[in-house]
Design an enzyme around this catalytic site. Structure first.
Site, PDB file in Angstrom:
ATOM      1  N   GLN A 160       0.819  -1.214   0.000  1.00 57.43           N
ATOM      2  CA  GLN A 160       0.000   0.000   0.000  1.00 57.43           C
ATOM      3  C   GLN A 160       0.857   1.270   0.000  1.00 57.43           C
ATOM      4  OE1 GLN A 160      -3.151   0.352  -0.527  1.00 57.43           O
ATOM      5  NE2 GLN A 160      -3.542  -1.852  -0.636  1.00 57.43           N
ATOM      6  N   SER A 161       2.011   1.200  -0.640  1.00 57.07           N
ATOM      7  CA  SER A 161       2.940   2.328  -0.661  1.00 57.07           C
ATOM      8  C   SER A 161       2.345   3.564  -1.330  1.00 57.07           C
ATOM      9  CB  SER A 161       4.225   1.924  -1.393  1.00 57.07           C
ATOM     10  OG  SER A 161       5.021   3.051  -1.668  1.00 57.07           O
ATOM     11  N   ASN A 162       2.297   4.675  -0.574  1.00 58.00           N
ATOM     12  CA  ASN A 162       1.900   5.955  -1.154  1.00 58.00           C
ATOM     13  C   ASN A 162       2.939   6.420  -2.177  1.00 58.00           C
ATOM     14  OD1 ASN A 162      -0.369   6.325   0.695  1.00 58.00           O
ATOM     15  ND2 ASN A 162       1.177   6.710   2.259  1.00 58.00           N
TER      16      ASN A 162
END
Length: 337
Positions: free
Chosen positions: A69-71
């Site tokens: 879920q890396s921004n």
């Protein structure tokens, strides 16, 4: 070097009045979660410089890495699509993930995705990304590798200039922030803020709240990438070569302050009290923090503002909201509402 104009700048600063009343301090939030939409959050400031360098080198493919879920990965993929570049991301997983949140957006915007496990990511992500780059180069692409969080020399410029933006806003607002706080997951945002603070003598206390790893780990990173940023600052006309040599010799781990006690059970893993804190502030202020970064950092702030805490001597506190809204949706079904 120039930079791309990607972020909506300057981002606004707002006072959180009810939290301020509770704590007896003036608590402000700089809304870097509103730098954009698809490419939102703190990473966009770093990408303005990093991707500009990629374009100047003639690169047509961006490769980066992060959690599922890396921004940062989502922002990089979005910027690449916007500029007509190809993108590829190395995502850390523990099991086959559902296509949702930031990962859904990565896929939607056309990124090539490669998975790795936690051990591979921790110990070999640099080699894996280089292997990916070599494979794409064999296909005729010219790749540019962006490390985790865009936390490297050129990326430091993003928050070096953000600190100057903050000082300009202080003058317009008639307030001085004695303490600046940011969540820390890769080190580049804190490094940029503090390097600017040191070079310009702003005299602020700049604190990173660790969401993974410990203070010593991030102090080493901050020193290294701050030194790597110095040649770029020379090129920008910010410092002279002699000044760069002096800073390269004098920078030390103790120049960078971190609170390491709020990692909790690990990166992107939430304790019930952290989720309750996110819910409470959302209802108190109408401001939403995320479970990976800003939720943990503001939870740390709440605790350190208590009697005997390390923020009790601060009066005007500025928290950098680094984004992460999309990361809330994958846990919405289990969130304690």
């Amino acid at each position: 070097m120039n930079k791309l104009a990607l972020a909506n700048l300057p981002t606004r600063i707002q006072r959180l009045s009810r939290w301020s009343d509770e704590s007896g301090k003036n608590i402000f939030v700089k809304r870097d979660d509103q730098t954009g939409s698809e490419w939102s959050g703190n990473k966009v400031r770093k990408l303005e410089f990093a991707v500009q360098e990629a374009l100047e080198k003639g690169c047509n493919l961006l490769i980066t890495c992060g959690g599922i879920q890396s921004n940062h990965c989502r922002a990089t993929v979005s910027v690449a699509a916007h500029l007509g570049l190809k993108s590829a991301v190395l995502l850390r997983i523990s099991e086959q993930p559902p296509v949702e949140g930031n990962y859904f957006l990565d896929r939607l915007m056309g990124a090539d995705v490669r998975f790795c496990n936690r051990e591979e990511y921790r110990n070999h992500r640099t080699e894996i990304m280089q292997e990916m780059a070599d494979g794409y180069a064999a296909q005729g692409y010219k790749p540019y590798i962006i490390p985790e969080g865009a936390s490297f020399g050129v990326g430091v410029l993003g928050y070096y200039y953000a600190m100057k933006e903050i000082v300009e806003q202080e003058m317009a607002m008639g307030v001085r922030f004695d303490t600046v706080i940011v969540a820390t997951g890769s080190g580049g945002t804190l490094a940029g803020l503090q390097l600017s603070n040191l070079i310009h003598g702003y005299g602020k206390r700049v604190i990173g709240v660790c969401v993974c790893d410990d203070a010593a780990y991030f102090q080493d990173i901050a020193v290294r990438i701050s030194r790597d940023a110095l040649p770029y600052l020379i090129a920008q006309g910010e410092i002279s070569g002699k000044e760069a040599d002096r800073w390269a010799a004098s920078l030390k781990p103790a120049d960078f302050e971190f609170f390491e006690e709020y990692v909790g059970v690990g990166y992107a893993l939430s304790r019930p009290e952290e989720l309750e804190h996110i819910k409470r502030l959302a209802r108190l202020e109408g401001t939403v923090f995320d479970p990976v970064y800003t939720g943990k950092a503001t939870y740390g702030m709440v605790n350190e503002l208590k009697e005997g805490g390390r923020l009790r001597t601060s009066e005007n506190i500025l928290f950098i909201h680094t984004g992460g809204l999309y990361g809330l949706f994958p846990i919405s079904r289990t969130f304690p509402l």
